[in-house]
Motif scaffolding. Structure first.
Motif, PDB file in Angstrom:
ATOM      1  N   HIS A 101      -6.871  -2.020  -0.274  1.00  0.00           N
ATOM      2  CA  HIS A 101      -7.837  -1.715  -1.337  1.00  0.00           C
ATOM      3  C   HIS A 101      -8.450  -3.017  -1.831  1.00  0.00           C
ATOM      4  O   HIS A 101      -7.768  -3.855  -2.428  1.00  0.00           O
ATOM      5  CB  HIS A 101      -7.150  -0.971  -2.479  1.00  0.00           C
ATOM      6  CG  HIS A 101      -8.094  -0.483  -3.536  1.00  0.00           C
ATOM      7  ND1 HIS A 101      -8.063   0.802  -4.014  1.00  0.00           N
ATOM      8  CD2 HIS A 101      -9.113  -1.094  -4.196  1.00  0.00           C
ATOM      9  CE1 HIS A 101      -9.009   0.953  -4.929  1.00  0.00           C
ATOM     10  NE2 HIS A 101      -9.649  -0.197  -5.053  1.00  0.00           N
ATOM     11  N   LEU A 148      -6.850   4.736  -4.741  1.00  0.00           N
ATOM     12  CA  LEU A 148      -5.796   4.388  -3.800  1.00  0.00           C
ATOM     13  C   LEU A 148      -5.042   5.637  -3.343  1.00  0.00           C
ATOM     14  O   LEU A 148      -4.658   5.753  -2.180  1.00  0.00           O
ATOM     15  CB  LEU A 148      -4.829   3.388  -4.446  1.00  0.00           C
ATOM     16  CG  LEU A 148      -3.768   2.784  -3.541  1.00  0.00           C
ATOM     17  CD1 LEU A 148      -4.397   2.020  -2.382  1.00  0.00           C
ATOM     18  CD2 LEU A 148      -2.846   1.874  -4.338  1.00  0.00           C
ATOM     19  N   ILE A 180      -8.607   2.840 -10.097  1.00  0.00           N
ATOM     20  CA  ILE A 180      -8.041   2.276  -8.864  1.00  0.00           C
ATOM     21  C   ILE A 180      -6.846   3.106  -8.392  1.00  0.00           C
ATOM     22  O   ILE A 180      -6.687   3.367  -7.192  1.00  0.00           O
ATOM     23  CB  ILE A 180      -7.652   0.804  -9.080  1.00  0.00           C
ATOM     24  CG1 ILE A 180      -8.906  -0.047  -9.265  1.00  0.00           C
ATOM     25  CG2 ILE A 180      -6.838   0.279  -7.890  1.00  0.00           C
ATOM     26  CD1 ILE A 180      -8.623  -1.483  -9.637  1.00  0.00           C
ATOM     27  N   VAL A 232      -3.398  -4.185  -2.768  1.00  0.00           N
ATOM     28  CA  VAL A 232      -4.496  -4.077  -3.727  1.00  0.00           C
ATOM     29  C   VAL A 232      -4.953  -5.502  -4.017  1.00  0.00           C
ATOM     30  O   VAL A 232      -4.214  -6.287  -4.620  1.00  0.00           O
ATOM     31  CB  VAL A 232      -4.073  -3.351  -5.016  1.00  0.00           C
ATOM     32  CG1 VAL A 232      -5.276  -3.166  -5.931  1.00  0.00           C
ATOM     33  CG2 VAL A 232      -3.457  -1.998  -4.682  1.00  0.00           C
ATOM     34  N   ILE A 240     -10.403   0.547   1.637  1.00  0.00           N
ATOM     35  CA  ILE A 240     -11.230   1.179   0.610  1.00  0.00           C
ATOM     36  C   ILE A 240     -11.746   0.052  -0.282  1.00  0.00           C
ATOM     37  O   ILE A 240     -11.004  -0.879  -0.607  1.00  0.00           O
ATOM     38  CB  ILE A 240     -10.436   2.184  -0.254  1.00  0.00           C
ATOM     39  CG1 ILE A 240      -9.742   3.233   0.606  1.00  0.00           C
ATOM     40  CG2 ILE A 240     -11.342   2.857  -1.274  1.00  0.00           C
ATOM     41  CD1 ILE A 240      -8.810   4.144  -0.181  1.00  0.00           C
ATOM     42  N   THR A 241     -13.010   0.129  -0.680  1.00  0.00           N
ATOM     43  CA  THR A 241     -13.591  -0.877  -1.571  1.00  0.00           C
ATOM     44  C   THR A 241     -14.053  -0.210  -2.855  1.00  0.00           C
ATOM     45  O   THR A 241     -14.631   0.878  -2.824  1.00  0.00           O
ATOM     46  CB  THR A 241     -14.789  -1.589  -0.901  1.00  0.00           C
ATOM     47  OG1 THR A 241     -14.322  -2.319   0.238  1.00  0.00           O
ATOM     48  CG2 THR A 241     -15.473  -2.549  -1.869  1.00  0.00           C
ATOM     49  N   THR A 242     -13.786  -0.869  -3.976  1.00  0.00           N
ATOM     50  CA  THR A 242     -14.329  -0.417  -5.257  1.00  0.00           C
ATOM     51  C   THR A 242     -15.155  -1.551  -5.865  1.00  0.00           C
ATOM     52  O   THR A 242     -14.748  -2.714  -5.826  1.00  0.00           O
ATOM     53  CB  THR A 242     -13.227   0.004  -6.245  1.00  0.00           C
ATOM     54  OG1 THR A 242     -12.225  -1.014  -6.326  1.00  0.00           O
ATOM     55  CG2 THR A 242     -12.592   1.308  -5.812  1.00  0.00           C
ATOM     56  N   ARG A 287      -2.865   1.348   3.251  1.00  0.00           N
ATOM     57  CA  ARG A 287      -4.220   1.121   2.730  1.00  0.00           C
ATOM     58  C   ARG A 287      -4.405  -0.339   2.316  1.00  0.00           C
ATOM     59  O   ARG A 287      -3.475  -0.980   1.790  1.00  0.00           O
ATOM     60  CB  ARG A 287      -4.509   2.003   1.501  1.00  0.00           C
ATOM     61  CG  ARG A 287      -4.489   3.493   1.771  1.00  0.00           C
ATOM     62  CD  ARG A 287      -5.669   3.930   2.613  1.00  0.00           C
ATOM     63  NE  ARG A 287      -5.682   5.375   2.812  1.00  0.00           N
ATOM     64  CZ  ARG A 287      -5.095   6.008   3.823  1.00  0.00           C
ATOM     65  NH1 ARG A 287      -4.413   5.311   4.733  1.00  0.00           N
ATOM     66  NH2 ARG A 287      -5.165   7.328   3.938  1.00  0.00           N
TER      67      ARG A 287
END
Length: 355
Positions: A128, A238, A234, A77, A181-183, A126
């Protein structure tokens, strides 16, 4: 186990605390402890074996490789970033180094680690990437909020560097298959926020009887997200987000800056009255900063629709909790306001004439 970068900063530390409380899963926390990184944010985990802190830079490839090999995290992360627009205007080089070059190094290390995994461990891994709504540029008053497909139009060295990192994360997925994954979040606020940003700066200045500097006319609009809501989002992304996707995280709280400042003054008037009168008497309008985006607003419906996430806090409940936290943690505030912090504030506001 997961690896968190930048986990001693404002959002990162809140995430580490929230993650261990909510899941109990161990965290390897990599942070360079630059000016905004603070181990005092993680004091409650000092004796907790589930929190392994490592001081180091995401740009240190041998160190990152060793952490990945030794701990075999199931996810990374990535919070580590230079994140203050004003600082990026004064010194953009550090933003390129950390946000662009650092993210590149981390992506390459993550790719090597992921390629070494087998079977279900490889499938579950992952990366993130935590980013910002500022990559989308500025909205007009009547424009609809940013969606995940809004064009990138960064207007500051900070937002340009984050946009570059977003593009690299996307490219490493499409080119190499790295499961990313993008936030993109809106403006965060809450406990442990370094007092250079609007909300904590107003709180600490008001309590010290100092001017409350408001850029321009104070009508710049932001969507405000309580940091603990960001952390819960998040966790959801995730756990259940779709690989390769982007999710916007917002608080559904569009407010102009001057309203934020007046709200803080009102809460302080209630919770810590000043014999001299309302804290609002310290509001001072100063010259606006270059390239100041007029409005940000996040459309978080994709996150709600696909993962069922909504913020738990309204702005009214979140800002009250935030002001009370700063009142209750004067020692933390005093410790972070070092000589370097005071020099920065003096430099940033010294050449801004009052309006």
């Amino acid at each position: 186990m997961i690896l968190v970068t930048g986990g001693a900063g404002f959002i990162g530390a809140n995430f580490v605390l929230d993650w261990i409380e909510a899941t109990g899963e161990p965290v390897v926390n990599l942070d360079a402890l630059t000016y905004a990184g603070n181990l005092a944010n993680l004091k409650s985990l000092a004796q907790d074996s589930r929190h392994i802190f490592v001081q180091g830079d995401i740009g240190d490839r041998p160190l990152v490789d060793k952490l990945l090999k030794d701990h075999q995290p199931r996810a990374i992360v990535h919070f580590a970033a230079e994140s203050h627009v004003d600082r990026s205007i004064h010194g953009p080089g550090a933003f390129i180094q950390t946000n662009v070059n650092g993210t590149f190094t981390l992506l390459e290390a993550a790719r090597g680690h992921w390629m070494s995994l087998q079977g279900s461990a490889k499938d579950a891994f992952r990366f993130h990437h935590v980013s910002t709504d500022e990559v989308y540029g500025s909205l007009k008053p009547t424009d609809p909020p940013f969606t995940e497909t809004h064009p990138y139009e960064p207007n500051s060295p900070y937002s340009a560097s984050k946009a570059a990192s977003d593009h690299m994360v996307r490219a490493w997925h499409h080119t190499y298959g790295l499961p990313v994954i993008t936030t993109n979040c809106s403006n965060n606020y809450g406990p442990y926020h370094f007092p250079e940003k609007l909300i904590p700066l107003m709180i600490v200045n008001a309590l010290a009887g100092k001017p409350l500097p408001v850029y321009g006319d104070g009508m710049q609009v932001r969507d405000w997200l309580y940091v603990k809501d960001h952390c819960s989002a998040i966790r959801e992304v995730l756990a259940r987000g779709k690989v390769g996707e982007t999710y916007n995280i917002g608080g559904w709280n569009e407010k102009p800056n001057i309203e934020i400042v007046k709200t803080i003054c009102g809460l302080l008037d209630e919770l810590r009255p000043d014999a001299g009168g309302s804290y609002a008497r310290h509001i001072t309008y100063v010259t606006d900063r270059p390239g100041h985006d007029r409005r940000y607003a996040i459309d978080a419906r994709k996150l709600e629709r696909e993962l069922g996430w909504k913020p738990a806090e309204t702005f009214e409940t979140g800002i009250r909790k935030t002001v009370q936290w700063y009142l209750d943690n004067a020692e933390w505030v005093s410790q972070v306001q070092s000589g370097a912090y005071r020099e920065w504030v003096a430099r940033n506001y010294a050449d801004r004439s009052t309006a």
